[in-house]
Design a protein around this motif. Structure first.
Motif, mmCIF file in Angstrom:
data_model
loop_
_atom_site.group_PDB
_atom_site.id
_atom_site.type_symbol
_atom_site.label_atom_id
_atom_site.label_comp_id
_atom_site.label_asym_id
_atom_site.label_seq_id
_atom_site.Cartn_x
_atom_site.Cartn_y
_atom_site.Cartn_z
ATOM 1 N N GLU A 108 22.551 30.884 57.085
ATOM 2 C CA GLU A 108 22.702 31.588 55.814
ATOM 3 C C GLU A 108 22.003 32.948 55.867
ATOM 4 N N ALA A 109 20.819 32.967 56.485
ATOM 5 C CA ALA A 109 20.032 34.196 56.522
ATOM 6 C C ALA A 109 20.525 35.182 57.579
ATOM 7 N N GLY A 110 21.006 34.662 58.723
ATOM 8 C CA GLY A 110 21.314 35.564 59.822
ATOM 9 C C GLY A 110 22.757 35.688 60.225
ATOM 10 N N ALA A 111 23.633 34.808 59.684
ATOM 11 C CA ALA A 111 25.035 34.836 60.133
ATOM 12 C C ALA A 111 25.995 34.570 58.990
ATOM 13 N N LYS A 112 25.692 35.111 57.830
ATOM 14 C CA LYS A 112 26.571 34.932 56.662
ATOM 15 C C LYS A 112 27.720 35.928 56.764
ATOM 16 N N ILE A 113 28.708 35.565 57.583
ATOM 17 C CA ILE A 113 29.805 36.461 57.932
ATOM 18 C C ILE A 113 31.096 35.940 57.318
ATOM 19 N N THR A 114 31.850 36.821 56.661
ATOM 20 C CA THR A 114 33.147 36.426 56.126
ATOM 21 C C THR A 114 34.011 35.861 57.249
ATOM 22 N N GLY A 115 34.621 34.681 56.983
ATOM 23 C CA GLY A 115 35.434 34.051 58.015
ATOM 24 C C GLY A 115 34.724 32.934 58.754
ATOM 25 N N THR A 116 33.533 32.545 58.261
ATOM 26 C CA THR A 116 32.799 31.440 58.867
ATOM 27 C C THR A 116 32.572 30.338 57.843
ATOM 28 N N SER A 117 32.374 29.129 58.344
ATOM 29 C CA SER A 117 31.951 28.016 57.497
ATOM 30 C C SER A 117 31.095 27.089 58.337
ATOM 31 N N TRP A 118 30.182 26.387 57.667
ATOM 32 C CA TRP A 118 29.363 25.413 58.389
ATOM 33 C C TRP A 118 29.011 24.252 57.481
ATOM 34 N N GLY A 119 28.835 23.090 58.120
ATOM 35 C CA GLY A 119 28.474 21.891 57.383
ATOM 36 C C GLY A 119 27.924 20.854 58.331
ATOM 37 N N ILE A 120 27.431 19.740 57.781
ATOM 38 C CA ILE A 120 26.773 18.721 58.588
ATOM 39 C C ILE A 120 27.776 17.699 59.103
ATOM 40 N N ASP A 121 27.731 17.453 60.418
ATOM 41 C CA ASP A 121 28.521 16.403 61.051
ATOM 42 C C ASP A 121 27.535 15.332 61.516
ATOM 43 N N PRO A 122 27.366 14.256 60.738
ATOM 44 C CA PRO A 122 26.375 13.237 61.108
ATOM 45 C C PRO A 122 26.735 12.476 62.372
ATOM 46 N N ARG A 123 28.005 12.514 62.783
ATOM 47 C CA ARG A 123 28.405 11.801 63.994
ATOM 48 C C ARG A 123 27.741 12.375 65.232
ATOM 49 N N THR A 124 27.480 13.683 65.224
ATOM 50 C CA THR A 124 26.821 14.330 66.364
ATOM 51 C C THR A 124 25.417 14.799 66.028
ATOM 52 N N ASN A 125 24.990 14.574 64.752
ATOM 53 C CA ASN A 125 23.664 14.997 64.315
ATOM 54 C C ASN A 125 23.490 16.500 64.500
ATOM 55 N N GLN A 126 24.542 17.247 64.096
ATOM 56 C CA GLN A 126 24.541 18.705 64.242
ATOM 57 C C GLN A 126 25.110 19.384 62.992
ATOM 58 N N ALA A 128 28.023 21.777 62.179
ATOM 59 C CA ALA A 128 29.278 22.181 62.809
ATOM 60 C C ALA A 128 29.771 23.478 62.180
ATOM 61 N N VAL A 129 29.841 24.531 62.985
ATOM 62 C CA VAL A 129 30.256 25.858 62.520
ATOM 63 C C VAL A 129 31.682 26.142 62.969
ATOM 64 N N GLN A 130 32.488 26.692 62.051
ATOM 65 C CA GLN A 130 33.822 27.168 62.394
ATOM 66 C C GLN A 130 33.881 28.673 62.162
ATOM 67 N N ALA A 131 34.475 29.376 63.104
ATOM 68 C CA ALA A 131 34.643 30.825 63.012
ATOM 69 C C ALA A 131 36.131 31.126 63.125
ATOM 70 N N ASP A 132 36.704 31.807 62.137
ATOM 71 C CA ASP A 132 38.140 32.069 62.179
ATOM 72 C C ASP A 132 38.456 33.307 63.011
ATOM 73 N N ARG A 158 35.905 28.128 67.491
ATOM 74 C CA ARG A 158 36.867 29.038 66.883
ATOM 75 C C ARG A 158 38.015 28.223 66.313
ATOM 76 N N VAL A 159 38.545 28.672 65.189
ATOM 77 C CA VAL A 159 39.700 28.010 64.584
ATOM 78 C C VAL A 159 40.798 29.038 64.372
ATOM 79 N N PRO A 160 42.067 28.619 64.424
ATOM 80 C CA PRO A 160 43.172 29.557 64.214
ATOM 81 C C PRO A 160 43.239 29.989 62.756
ATOM 82 N N GLY A 161 43.904 31.104 62.513
ATOM 83 C CA GLY A 161 44.086 31.577 61.143
ATOM 84 C C GLY A 161 42.817 32.162 60.577
#
Length: 353
Positions: A108-126, A128-132, A158-161
């Protein structure tokens, strides 16, 4: 109502309409493997109870797609014993909820870039960031620099679109020159409403079931960005049923609401792509749109398109979310984002029925 580090919505989807709204969508194509990981009322109740009981001793939970059982991440032996006693499966992890929260705060502080999203994936305990595809090489390098500094707590793909709110022209609910979809019919006493995406209700006060048609409802609340929900009160004297249109001549009754669990199967109903299926892949998702971020969202693999904004995300008779947006769809693999519906119901003091 702003919630730091709780991801909110990504795009405007669709307000379903048919005179007296019967919300929903029709199955589009074959289901995914995630449909084996169905969640029933008992699973939602157990997940909620354990989350409250364990507090900082858990970093999230998910449904194991192989067994269909609720798996709860834990950071202590005591927490593992509590999970087993409650009838769920514990999974010992190294990163606590607080550590994942710190990683999200760094993004949030260092990479709040339009076209990104992030959330918690408990399956990998990480986290998970997506960058369009809109990110420049410099922006992607900046994102990866911040992610790599988190000691393995963050992964980037990276994700398409491009992430966008999915409003379009066409059929369904119309307002302010836009088409959206309705999510769920709700009530407060004898008064009937429908909930939809806030980026939709931001655009108009009056809503119709057909383009240029008579007004069927009036906006009574809207919240976007930060959140992505809105509410419209029926003013045409109708008393629509509390169900979702499956676009195949049948309807799904909705009898309760819950928060989605990672790994569970889900369906999305919207006025453009009708009913599509997918699996929940992350919670507490932040989506950075060009016109502002949304927090506390849920990411799924359901497909969606322009005009689906505001549509229903559900599992059986359980209402889960209000469609916000996506980065598009490749084959049957989408990136639909929804606003948890329970938050909207609480904000407006209404209930599904």
């Amino acid at each position: 109502m702003r919630r730091t580090l709780r991801a909110r919505r990504t795009a405007l989807t669709a307000l379903t309409a048919a005179g007296a709204l019967c919300l929903g969508a029709a199955p589009a194509g074959a289901g995914t493997a995630g449909e084996d990981a169905a969640a029933g009322p008992a699973t939602y109740a157990l997940n909620s109870a354990l989350s409250q009981r364990l507090g900082d001793d858990t970093a999230g939970s998910y449904i194991d797609r192989r067994t269909g059982e609720l798996t709860v991440t834990v950071t202590s032996d005591r927490a593992a014993e509590q999970v087993r006693a409650a009838g769920a499966t514990p999974q010992r992890v190294t990163r606590s909820a607080a550590q994942l929260g710190e990683a999200m705060a760094s993004l949030e502080a260092g990479a709040k870039i339009t076209g990104t999203s992030w959330g918690i994936d408990p399956r990998t305990n990480q986290v998970a960031v997506q960058a369009d595809q809109s990110l420049s090489a410099r922006e992607l390098a900046r994102l990866k620099r911040v992610a790599n500094a988190q000691g393995g707590a963050v992964r980037v793909e990276r994700v398409p679109g491009t992430f966008k709110r999915e409003v379009a022209g066409g059929d369904a609910i119309y307002g302010g020159g836009y088409r959206c979809s309705a999510a769920f019919n709700v009530s407060k006493g004898t008064t009937r409403y429908f909930v939809t995406a806030g980026h939709c209700t931001n655009s108009a006060t009056n809503w119709s079931a057909t383009s240029g048609g008579p007004v069927i409802g009036v906006r009574e609340g809207t919240s976007f960005p930060t959140n992505d929900y809105g509410i419209v009160r029926y003013t045409n004297g109708s008393a629509p049923g509390g169900n979702v249109n499956l676009y195949n001549g049948s309807y799904q009754d909705i009898s309760s609401a819950a928060n989605a669990v990672v790994g569970q199967a889900i369906k999305k109903s919207g006025s453009t792509t009708k009913v599509t299926s997918g699996t929940v892949t992350a919670v507490n998702v932040t989506v950075n749109y060009g016109d502002g971020p949304v927090y506390g969202m849920v990411r799924t693999t359901a497909c969606s398109a322009g005009g689906d904004s505001g549509g229903a995300h559900f599992a059986g008779s359980v209402a889960l979310g209000i469609h916000s947006g996506s980065s598009g769809c490749t084959g049957t693999n989408g990136s639909a984002i929804h606003q948890p519906v329970k938050e909207a119901l609480s904000a407006y003091g209404v209930n599904v029925y």
